[in-house]
Design an enzyme around this catalytic site. Sequence first.
Site, PDB file in Angstrom:
ATOM      1  N   PRO A 564       1.165   5.915  -4.654  1.00 24.93           N
ATOM      2  CA  PRO A 564       0.291   5.245  -3.684  1.00 24.93           C
ATOM      3  C   PRO A 564       0.671   5.485  -2.228  1.00 24.93           C
ATOM      4  O   PRO A 564       0.338   4.659  -1.361  1.00 24.93           O
ATOM      5  CB  PRO A 564       0.497   3.779  -4.046  1.00 24.93           C
ATOM      6  N   ASP A 565       1.365   6.567  -1.924  1.00 24.95           N
ATOM      7  CA  ASP A 565       1.883   6.783  -0.572  1.00 24.95           C
ATOM      8  C   ASP A 565       0.802   6.677   0.500  1.00 24.95           C
ATOM      9  O   ASP A 565       0.953   5.942   1.485  1.00 24.95           O
ATOM     10  CB  ASP A 565       2.555   8.152  -0.499  1.00 24.95           C
ATOM     11  N   HIS A 566      -0.270   7.458   0.350  1.00 27.88           N
ATOM     12  CA  HIS A 566      -1.316   7.449   1.372  1.00 27.88           C
ATOM     13  C   HIS A 566      -2.019   6.095   1.419  1.00 27.88           C
ATOM     14  O   HIS A 566      -2.373   5.606   2.501  1.00 27.88           O
ATOM     15  CB  HIS A 566      -2.316   8.560   1.099  1.00 27.88           C
TER      16      HIS A 566
END
Length: 800
Positions: A564-566
Amino acid sequence: MPDSTLPLTGVRVIDLTDGIAGATGRFLADLGADVVLVEPPQGVSTRRSAPLHEGHGLRFATAHANKRGIVLDLADESGREALKVLCDSADVVLESYAPGHLAGLGLGHRELRARNPRLVVASITNFGQDGPWRDWQASEAVLTAMSAALTRSGAPGREPLLPPGELGGETAAIEAAFAVLLAYYQATVSGIGEYVDCALLDLVVRGLDPGFGVGGSATMGQPQINAPLERPDRRMLYPILPCRDGHVRMFIASAKQWRALFDWLGRPEHLADPGLEQMFTRLMHWDAIRAALIDLFADQTRNEIVSRGRELGIAVAALHTAREVLRSEHIRVRKSFVRAEIAPGLTADIANGFLEVDGHRAGFRHRAPSLGEHNVEVLGRTGETHEPAGAPPAPNSVRPLEGLRVLDLGVIVVGAETSRLLADQGADVIKVENREFIDGLRQFDQPETCSYTAALGSRGKRSIGLNLRSTAGKEIFNKLVADSDVVLSNFKPGTMESLGLDYESLRAINPRVVYLESSALGNSGPWSKQMGYGPLVRATVGLTEVWRHPDSAEAFGDDLTVYPDHSASRVGVAAVMAGLLARQRTGAGCRISVAQMETVFGQLATEYLREALQPGSMIARGNVGEFDAPSGVYACTGEDAYCAVDVNGNAQWIALAHAIGRPDLAANPDYATAEARVARRADLDAAVTAWISAKTPTEAQDCLQAAGVPAGAAAHVGDLLANPQLAVRRQLGVLKQPGFAEPIDVDMAPALFEHIAEPQLRPAPLMGADTHDICTSVLKMPQDEIDGLIAEGVLETPTV
């Protein structure tokens, strides 16, 4: 957290959305805005949409919690007039009607803003307000396919795999909130409102797993446009390994971690080659390493492996199920879920917001409204007469964040993206870094050029080489803090405290600073010290277990994914905007804490809520739409060629049957309802396959969309450059980066604005490229002092 102390206290939002766009208003409500949901007399569709529990729509429960609700019939003149009066005293209007619908009722953004010139109006639609696809149909599956995220999801050698839930749309909804808050911030400064045109496709392309965005190790530092068409086998990067009671996932990055793992394995002779300290060499010998790890873990539990890995400094996480996550001690301590009334008379565990502000959750406060629940309360206060405004001032086209300074301590994807989004909007972002603890995005840098990943992540920023572990370095940083507005970090919890740079210390220097800290699993709780990489977060929170082809217990499909980085960066940057708005009201900054784990919980809130109410429902479902048919990802003619088709409702079913030349199916009573179609899914899939297999994905998409059926060609990253809808909406630009023979393709702004200028695409700096300039222009340091600190290693400049 009391409503009165939340960042958006006092902000009034009129919410005319439903579906995934409803999550935008929910996020603003979580942050304290007074969000009033306006429904038609029959209620919005998600009240009645699956998944249901005891007649309650669970997507309605999650998308519209923390809002008040009223009913207005916009087909009636009195309803339209009541809405206008509401908007006269509002700050923001959100709407998700088909393009042109509200304007046709005299309720378009121009009409509303003529009455209230400071109003921000945001449209959140599938494809935006213009372009050749403006009126096309969409769904989560269709948008994911069109965005190019689908073709990078799935086990190697298998068909593409749709991610679970609505991760693309949910990510888009949060970034839409960021766009709205940018516009509102600008309106508070300039006195001029704004129109914000958000397209879900644009935002899914940018945010879910962007083909032209910063990639983690899953991309090997290379442009995704150069990746092979079919999903390559990169399972060895974050390997999933069986153990006694399930699976664990690992990441061995450094030579130090490999040496620890080698000792854990018992120092086997066949793995004693010193060359295995290099990641590339390990990848070449992965089969032998994997076999040794499987033997080692065969009689150990997940908890034993994770515990031992933590002792050795090795990144390892258990693959949990959703049920295990909901029952975990970490979740209880974090208050990531709260037990509450989620619909009248129905109590359950529901995700408790995306973040914390000053140590308190900005999360669930009250259930979604009953139909018309607040009519008297809201409409009874709208009797004020409207005073016509004078001529509005000339539009101010400067970027909203010009004049603000951001100190960026972020690393890898989350850190890079959060600050980059602020730099795009005009903030002076100073990346604080040094060679001893180099940002992972710079691992491919050359002496004279940035790497591809560093160029994407640091475009538009300045860089100061600064050793924060030295006393002099901390003093310099503190001087920067004194003259800055925002500080960003995403180190392991406790790192900033160990440096003496925690929020309380920085607030003592600058009480107005907005401080954002991001971590993998949160800054408290038993899991907080685990090493946090995106794939390990996905494993820990139960996402990897359901991101799997359902016909195989081993066919996990998220190896190439950067999530889920972005998404977490979008949560963080929207929260920063809320913090800046709160500072205008209170004069004080705040501390914002974001956990990637809770980004997942918030974006899968409906699925976790359903699991809480219907245990065992959150499972791997593959490409099959659970509630109607035909729906799926169908093979077309060509290499790695697929098209997503997603029928929802009888009208779309009838349109599809005629489009594929099977009117007999439309007339057959055996397929007259969604339930009947689901029961005969195999027959309908066969009919679609017979028609679609001879067509290219684009041919199938265009034909079905012409008939009004949601369908999307499964794009590869290179296809986005020729996408006509993205072109019309100016969603892709080119960055001229020194050291690159050709310009780099990059994404642009999160929305089309009426007044706010597009991002100015400025190149990324080499590490320490701006050290001299920042020390002289910002800190007013004399040259001899700068030279001395460079000699001592406190300051750093480029090596060439």
